[in-house]
Design a protein around this motif. Sequence first.
Motif, PDB file in Angstrom:
ATOM      1  N   GLU A   1       0.769  -1.135  -0.182  1.00 52.93           N
ATOM      2  CA  GLU A   1       0.060   0.106   0.239  1.00 52.93           C
ATOM      3  C   GLU A   1       0.763   1.117   0.018  1.00 52.93           C
ATOM      4  OE1 GLU A   1      -3.125   2.814   0.250  1.00 52.93           O
ATOM      5  OE2 GLU A   1      -3.046   0.637  -0.256  1.00 52.93           O
TER       6      GLU A   1
ATOM      7  N   LYS B   1      -1.858   3.871  -3.876  1.00 51.91           N
ATOM      8  CA  LYS B   1      -2.556   5.252  -4.463  1.00 51.91           C
ATOM      9  C   LYS B   1      -2.612   5.206  -5.968  1.00 51.91           C
ATOM     10  CE  LYS B   1      -2.504  10.230  -4.053  1.00 51.91           C
ATOM     11  NZ  LYS B   1      -1.918  11.761  -3.703  1.00 51.91           N
ATOM     12  N   LYS B   2      -1.915   4.329  -6.606  1.00 44.58           N
ATOM     13  CA  LYS B   2      -1.845   3.845  -7.991  1.00 44.58           C
ATOM     14  C   LYS B   2      -2.930   2.842  -8.199  1.00 44.58           C
ATOM     15  CE  LYS B   2       1.466   5.090 -10.685  1.00 44.58           C
ATOM     16  NZ  LYS B   2       2.975   4.853 -11.310  1.00 44.58           N
TER      17      LYS B   2
ATOM     18  N   GLY C   1      -4.454   0.962  -5.960  1.00 46.78           N
ATOM     19  CA  GLY C   1      -5.421   0.194  -4.791  1.00 46.78           C
ATOM     20  C   GLY C   1      -5.330  -0.965  -4.072  1.00 46.78           C
TER      21      GLY C   1
ATOM     22  N   PRO D   1     -11.701   4.204  -0.706  1.00 46.56           N
ATOM     23  CA  PRO D   1     -10.827   4.465  -2.153  1.00 46.56           C
ATOM     24  C   PRO D   1      -9.449   4.674  -1.917  1.00 46.56           C
ATOM     25  CG  PRO D   1     -12.825   5.804  -1.546  1.00 46.56           C
ATOM     26  CD  PRO D   1     -12.545   4.909  -0.284  1.00 46.56           C
ATOM     27  N   LYS D   2      -9.029   4.355  -3.105  1.00 43.19           N
ATOM     28  CA  LYS D   2      -7.472   4.129  -3.133  1.00 43.19           C
ATOM     29  C   LYS D   2      -6.845   5.288  -3.070  1.00 43.19           C
ATOM     30  CE  LYS D   2      -7.061   4.016  -8.437  1.00 43.19           C
ATOM     31  NZ  LYS D   2      -6.745   3.484  -9.456  1.00 43.19           N
ATOM     32  N   LYS D   3      -7.494   6.627  -3.334  1.00 42.14           N
ATOM     33  CA  LYS D   3      -6.928   7.835  -3.144  1.00 42.14           C
ATOM     34  C   LYS D   3      -7.385   8.572  -1.843  1.00 42.14           C
ATOM     35  CE  LYS D   3      -5.820   8.607  -8.118  1.00 42.14           C
ATOM     36  NZ  LYS D   3      -6.029   9.367  -9.122  1.00 42.14           N
ATOM     37  N   SER D   4      -8.081   7.954  -0.919  1.00 45.11           N
ATOM     38  CA  SER D   4      -8.491   8.371   0.271  1.00 45.11           C
ATOM     39  C   SER D   4      -7.375   8.709   1.377  1.00 45.11           C
ATOM     40  CB  SER D   4      -9.636   7.302   1.014  1.00 45.11           C
ATOM     41  OG  SER D   4      -9.945   8.028   2.109  1.00 45.11           O
ATOM     42  N   ALA D   5      -7.317   9.965   1.777  1.00 50.32           N
ATOM     43  CA  ALA D   5      -6.401  10.433   2.686  1.00 50.32           C
ATOM     44  C   ALA D   5      -6.436   9.438   3.929  1.00 50.32           C
ATOM     45  CB  ALA D   5      -6.634  11.766   3.304  1.00 50.32           C
TER      46      ALA D   5
ATOM     47  N   ARG E   1      -7.645   6.399   4.079  1.00 54.91           N
ATOM     48  CA  ARG E   1      -7.011   4.858   3.784  1.00 54.91           C
ATOM     49  C   ARG E   1      -5.415   4.981   4.100  1.00 54.91           C
ATOM     50  NH1 ARG E   1      -7.766   0.625  -0.527  1.00 54.91           N
ATOM     51  NH2 ARG E   1      -5.553  -0.034  -0.970  1.00 54.91           N
ATOM     52  N   LYS E   2      -5.004   6.184   3.521  1.00 53.32           N
ATOM     53  CA  LYS E   2      -3.248   6.368   3.612  1.00 53.32           C
ATOM     54  C   LYS E   2      -2.919   6.355   5.015  1.00 53.32           C
ATOM     55  CE  LYS E   2       0.505   9.277   2.421  1.00 53.32           C
ATOM     56  NZ  LYS E   2       0.831  10.614   1.783  1.00 53.32           N
TER      57      LYS E   2
END
Length: 332
Positions: A15, A20-21, A23, A148-152, A154-155
């Motif tokens: 991850e 981010k690219k 998911g 979602p893969k671009k969710s802050a 998530r990171k």
Amino acid sequence: MDSLTQIVLGAAIGEVVLGKKVGNKAMLYGAIAGTIPDLDTFASHFVSTVDALAIHRGFTHSIFFAVLFAPIMGWLISRFEKAANFKDWSWLFFWGFLTHPLLDAHTTWGTQLFWPLDLRLAYKNIFVIDPLYTLPFLICVLAAMRLPKKSARRKNLNKWGLILSTTYLGITLLLKFYTYQHFKRALNDQGISYTAIETKPTAFNSLLWTANVDTDSHYLIGHYSIFDTQPIHFSKYLKNHLLLDTLRQEPQVRKLIKITEGWYNIEQKEDYIVLNDLRFGLLSLSPQAKDFVFSYTIKKNKDGSVSIEEREKNMRDGKKLIQELITRIQGN
């Protein structure tokens, strides 16, 4: 560490590298990368017991392996996963391959991170299965997967999984230093002369620690919980190294002794001997306990050859040990 822990760590690393690219595919391939180094366990189906032990956490747990095979896996995955390029996938596998042995280096068995150099890193500050390391990490990774893969968020969840697990590793290093001082003080207070001491946590926790102490003719094994109020008791185990006699010259026996790093004792049976590897402790916390987690029968065959086999463990012993641990952790 156990397979689940390495899968979680690999997923988290995936991850970080590519989440981010691509998911959840980053977590999937990160988990795969975190699993691959342990495929060396399949060697036990093709080589002798001792050779399998020597191979485990060797080549596949090295920097050399990560550098060599990460581009191969990166090229392979990039052939059908077009969301990232060869370089991206190679980078993911490199870090997945590398963080696996870096974590294993904290266990008692350790890793040959610098293979082919004959050097095994073993900090011995965490048991191979430790729920306090794995479960919070797992919860964070599973929660991150659902976003979602671009969710802050998530990171951040994934980052917190890495922070919590790494912080816990740091705490176990502090506990190792703290308990080591208690063991040394107990040996000095009891007037015990020794040549070496090594400490490690007992199964599934970092609150109860055990010490192996080397003296001239025997080993001492003691346990200390951070909740203890009474002096540490050390149990004695005779080395009996002379019982090996001419067997000591056998290549497989020499290799087994080397694997134990010198922490072994010998028991004489009717027509064979037993070599106990003291590094991984006993199947009981009782002062009278004599059954070790890893023991090997060494037998001279009629044709002059020598056979070495690992002794099977009884599941009932494992259940009994867990019950004893729960009680002993609370203090003496």
